[in-house]
Design a protein around this motif. Structure first.
Motif, short mmCIF file in Angstrom:
data_model
loop_
_atom_site.label_atom_id
_atom_site.label_comp_id
_atom_site.label_asym_id
_atom_site.label_seq_id
_atom_site.Cartn_x
_atom_site.Cartn_y
_atom_site.Cartn_z
N VAL A 1 0.79 -0.97 -0.04
CA VAL A 1 0.01 -0.12 0.05
C VAL A 1 0.82 1.32 -0.13
N ALA A 2 0.17 2.37 -0.31
CA ALA A 2 1.18 3.71 -0.34
C ALA A 2 0.51 4.75 0.55
N ALA A 3 1.21 5.41 0.95
CA ALA A 3 0.83 6.83 1.75
C ALA A 3 1.42 7.96 1.17
N ALA B 1 3.21 -4.35 3.20
CA ALA B 1 4.25 -3.52 3.26
C ALA B 1 3.87 -2.19 2.75
N ILE B 2 4.51 -0.94 2.84
CA ILE B 2 4.09 0.16 2.55
C ILE B 2 5.08 1.11 1.78
N VAL B 3 4.68 1.93 0.93
CA VAL B 3 5.58 2.74 0.36
C VAL B 3 5.06 4.32 0.72
N ILE B 4 6.03 5.10 1.25
CA ILE B 4 5.45 6.35 1.69
C ILE B 4 6.08 7.39 0.94
N LYS B 5 5.47 8.09 0.26
CA LYS B 5 5.70 9.66 -0.37
C LYS B 5 5.69 10.63 0.48
N CYS B 6 6.93 11.07 0.92
CA CYS B 6 6.68 12.30 1.76
C CYS B 6 6.58 13.70 0.80
N THR C 1 0.22 5.28 -10.32
CA THR C 1 -0.40 4.42 -11.47
C THR C 1 0.40 2.99 -11.36
N SER C 2 1.07 2.77 -10.28
CA SER C 2 1.56 1.35 -10.28
C SER C 2 0.82 0.04 -10.11
N ALA C 3 0.78 -1.03 -10.68
CA ALA C 3 -0.08 -1.93 -10.66
C ALA C 3 0.14 -2.71 -9.45
N PHE C 4 1.24 -2.63 -8.72
CA PHE C 4 1.53 -3.23 -7.56
C PHE C 4 1.15 -2.54 -6.10
N ILE C 5 0.83 -1.27 -6.46
CA ILE C 5 0.08 -0.66 -5.28
C ILE C 5 -1.40 -0.83 -5.29
N LYS C 6 -1.83 -1.53 -3.89
CA LYS C 6 -3.17 -2.05 -3.87
C LYS C 6 -4.10 -1.09 -2.99
N HIS C 7 -3.67 0.21 -2.54
CA HIS C 7 -4.46 0.97 -2.03
C HIS C 7 -3.61 2.48 -1.59
N ILE C 8 -4.14 3.39 -1.84
CA ILE C 8 -3.45 4.94 -1.46
C ILE C 8 -4.15 5.58 -0.27
N THR C 9 -3.54 6.03 0.58
CA THR C 9 -3.74 7.17 1.47
C THR C 9 -3.20 8.33 1.05
N PHE C 10 -3.93 9.26 0.73
CA PHE C 10 -3.38 10.67 0.31
C PHE C 10 -3.77 11.60 1.60
N ILE C 11 -3.08 12.41 1.94
CA ILE C 11 -3.08 13.58 2.97
C ILE C 11 -2.63 14.69 2.19
N GLY C 12 -3.27 15.86 2.04
CA GLY C 12 -2.81 16.83 1.36
C GLY C 12 -3.90 17.74 0.79
N SER C 13 -3.41 18.80 -0.15
CA SER C 13 -4.45 19.58 -0.69
C SER C 13 -5.59 19.01 -1.66
N GLU C 14 -6.59 19.69 -1.70
CA GLU C 14 -7.81 19.36 -2.77
C GLU C 14 -7.15 19.10 -4.17
N LEU D 1 -7.63 1.03 -11.06
CA LEU D 1 -8.85 0.84 -10.13
C LEU D 1 -8.29 0.74 -8.75
N THR D 2 -7.11 1.50 -8.46
CA THR D 2 -6.73 1.16 -6.81
C THR D 2 -7.57 2.04 -6.13
N PRO D 3 -7.96 1.61 -5.13
CA PRO D 3 -8.90 2.27 -4.01
C PRO D 3 -7.95 3.50 -3.17
N VAL D 4 -8.41 4.58 -3.17
CA VAL D 4 -7.92 5.48 -2.41
C VAL D 4 -8.91 6.15 -1.30
N ASN D 5 -8.05 6.74 -0.42
CA ASN D 5 -8.53 7.33 0.69
C ASN D 5 -8.00 8.72 0.65
#
Length: 635
Positions: free
Chosen positions: A230-232, A256-261, A305-318, A332-336
């Protein structure tokens, strides 16, 4: 357990008395065996508990503090950090430059002291990191909750033991104060850990679901299985908490997690994630479970856009959140999405302004106003408008802006109420919005412009600002400011107050204050947002609720929830499994009347129609006629 064992366990003196009798008989020998059995049971229990405690004991590890965490740290002052002039400046250049590679310059926004020049990840490197995380997750997904708890407990021990260093690191990279770091970074993160340790396993363990009469011979359960990698993608305002919080949820749920700061806080986030990796290594797990991506926005699509990321949590601007959601549709990755807010504080008639003034000041000015759930609008009855404006103005004028990482003349940390903003990039836009509001009739009580510190001239400081007589139609009342600015709007009726509160495209958090709690609750129920605090501020997130509530908003503030059971389960794939209760006695079989090929369409229809009537008709007469129809069709 026999009554004799209980007797020996709870009444040892009686047994000893029998044991000491001369010419002991059979009864005394039986009691002796009970005593031995009791002591053996106690011994086994103590050994088991010691084994359990050893498995749960936190693992201690070392992670050296960076030199810049020292308030006495000195470095080059960056006058224009947004330019790439650092590549030609020997004082700012990377230690090992490569042609064609991008770099990120890290600096302290409260002093503009240079921290580091770090390489930015390319799309290829991001793909490699995702692959490393995926391979590490293959073994981690089968780890036990005991192992996961030990990791969390070890990381929590390190964070508590090193809380001052961690706070100083966040202060150095964001310009905030130590108090703001303690509240927004350390307390909230420890609270998240505490909640996961206490309730995480219960939330994720298989849960039994209800059945009905026709399936009463079946047992159904829902299993919450890891998604994979998953990604954050997280914002810069709380670099420790925004990175560690999704990391904890991801790893505890088996991912496992990939964090993009944010590129604004690469220096501090790199250090925090390094500590997490060291904790994983000390606990015997693959540190590749956690990957940090540091890149510019144009390379971020390698994550979204990665096919291996199964969920994305995004915290930021609109604005950026919309781009993330669009990119995620590729696979079709689910996003929060946790986006911006324009959070109102609705002050009902008769509210005690002096009682809550301190809370409101922190709601506006904590972290220099850079909070997604900070108070941006005060909606107050017209009869109390002037009193509120006067109170806020008097206290705002006394605020001391500066850097806690800059020693005072006496060698101690200078007294500071508010730190710097993350950069000076938005100062011109803030000043434009404030000036336009004044031209449209708002009253500027204090502040309203950038502020130049006496001896920290390159610091990114914006003066504490109070605007009264703001109208809901003004641009400033509809725009998220993310700055130390308080807007005061007035109303005459409670319905008008509700309309003003709901009158923006945002709907993240809110608060309602007033002398009548029942009325406060009624107003809170009518606000269009994800979270409301009654006679309190942001209590739905801070540590005293142990992170047990879902966090998120509505409308342009995003969708989905993190935090609490909802957030933990959103990182899993629910799998329903149904089995027979008594497979040796009863299993599903197809009645002859329904077996393919169907011998009579009319008869099979009568059978099914009668069955539906027997089970679900609400009139007894219809149930009885359906039963007769079912019996006839069965022959």
């Amino acid at each position: 357990m026999s009554t004799g064992f209980l007797h020996a366990l709870f009444h040892p003196l009686v047994s000893l008395e029998l044991f000491s009798r001369p010419n002991g008989d059979a009864t005394s020998s039986v009691d002796v065996s009970y005593i031995l059995t009791a002591f053996m049971a106690i011994g086994i229990y103590l050994v088991f508990k010691r084994y359990q405690n050893a498995r749960n004991r936190p693992v201690l590890f070392e992670w050296p503090a960076p030199s810049a965490a020292d308030p006495g740290f000195s470095s080059v002052t960056i006058t224009n950090p947004s330019l790439e002039s650092h590549l030609s400046n020997p004082n700012l250049a990377p230690s090992m430059p490569f042609a064609g590679r991008k770099y990120i310059t890290c600096y302290d926004p409260s002093t503009s002291l240079f921290l580091a020049t770090l390489p930015a990840d390319s799309a290829f490197e991001i793909g490699e990191k995702i692959g490393l995380a995926g391979r590490a997750q293959l073994s981690w997904r089968s780890s036990t909750f005991t192992e996961r708890k030990r990791f969390v407990r070890s990381l929590m021990r390190w964070l508590v033991d090193n809380r001052e260093v961690c706070a100083r690191v966040t202060c150095r990279d964001t310009g905030k104060t130590l108090v703001d770091a303690a509240l927004g970074e350390i307390l909230t993160t420890c609270s998240k850990m505490e909640w996961i340790l206490a309730h995480g396993e219960q939330v994720l363990r298989p849960e039994k679901r209800h059945s009905n009469l026709t399936l009463s011979y079946k047992t159904s359960k829902v299993y919450h299985e890891p998604l994979g990698v998953v990604a954050a993608i997280v914002s810069w305002n709380y670099p420790l908490h925004n990175a560690i919080s999704p990391l904890l949820a991801a790893l505890f749920s088996g991912n496992a997690i990939v964090i993009k700061c944010s590129e604004n806080v690469v220096w501090s986030t790199t250090w925090f994630i390094g500590a997490v990796k060291e904790c994983l290594r000390a606990c015997g797990h693959d540190p590749n479970l956690v990957q940090l991506v540091a890149c510019y926005p144009e390379e971020a699509e390698a994550v979204t856009t990665s096919a291996f990321i199964k969920h994305i949590t995004f915290i930021g601007s609109e604005t950026v959140g919309r781009k993330v959601a669009q990119a995620a549709t590729v696979h079709l990755t689910p996003v929060n999405l946790e986006l911006g807010g324009k959070d109102p504080a609705v002050l009902l008639p008769g509210v005690n302004i002096n009682q809550y003034a301190s809370m409101w000041m922190r709601g506006v000015f904590q972290n220099a106003g850079q909070n997604c759930i900070g108070i941006e609008r005060f909606i107050v009855h017209s009869s109390q408008h002037d009193e509120l404006v006067r109170t806020l103005t008097e206290r705002t004028k006394r605020l001391r802006f500066g850097s806690v990482m800059s020693p005072s003349a006496e060698g101690y940390i200078a007294p500071v109420d508010c730190g710097a903003m993350i950069s000076r990039d938005r100062f011109s836009e803030l000043e434009r919005l404030i000036n336009n509001a004044v031209e449209e009739g708002a009253s500027l009580e204090t502040g309203g412009s950038r502020w130049k510190h006496v001896y920290l001239e390159e610091g990114a400081y914006f003066s504490g600002t109070v605007l009264g007589n703001v109208e809901n139609g003004m641009e400033i009342a509809q725009t998220e400011l993310f700055a130390p600015v308080a807007l005061v709007l007035k109303y005459d009726t409670i319905q008008e107050a509700i309309d003003i509160a709901n009158g923006t495209r945002f709907g993240l958090g809110a608060s309602v204050f007033g002398p009548d709690q029942n009325l406060c609750l009624k107003v809170a129920r009518r606000l269009d947002c994800g979270m409301v605090a009654v006679n309190d501020f942001a209590i739905f997130y801070v540590c005293c609720l142990s992170q047990d509530l879902p966090f998120g908003g509505t409308k342009a503030s995003g969708y989905g929830r993190f935090g609490g059971p909802e957030g933990l389960r959103s990182l899993t794939a629910p799998k329903a499994i149904v089995v027979d209760k008594w497979p040796w006695l009863m299993q599903t079989s197809i009645p002859a009347i329904l077996d393919y090929p169907v011998r009579s369409l009319n008869q099979s229809w009568d059978f099914i129609s009668g069955l539906i009537g027997v089970l679900y008709a609400d009139r007894w007469s219809e149930k009885f006629s359906s039963l007769k129809r079912l019996i006839r069709a069965s022959w």
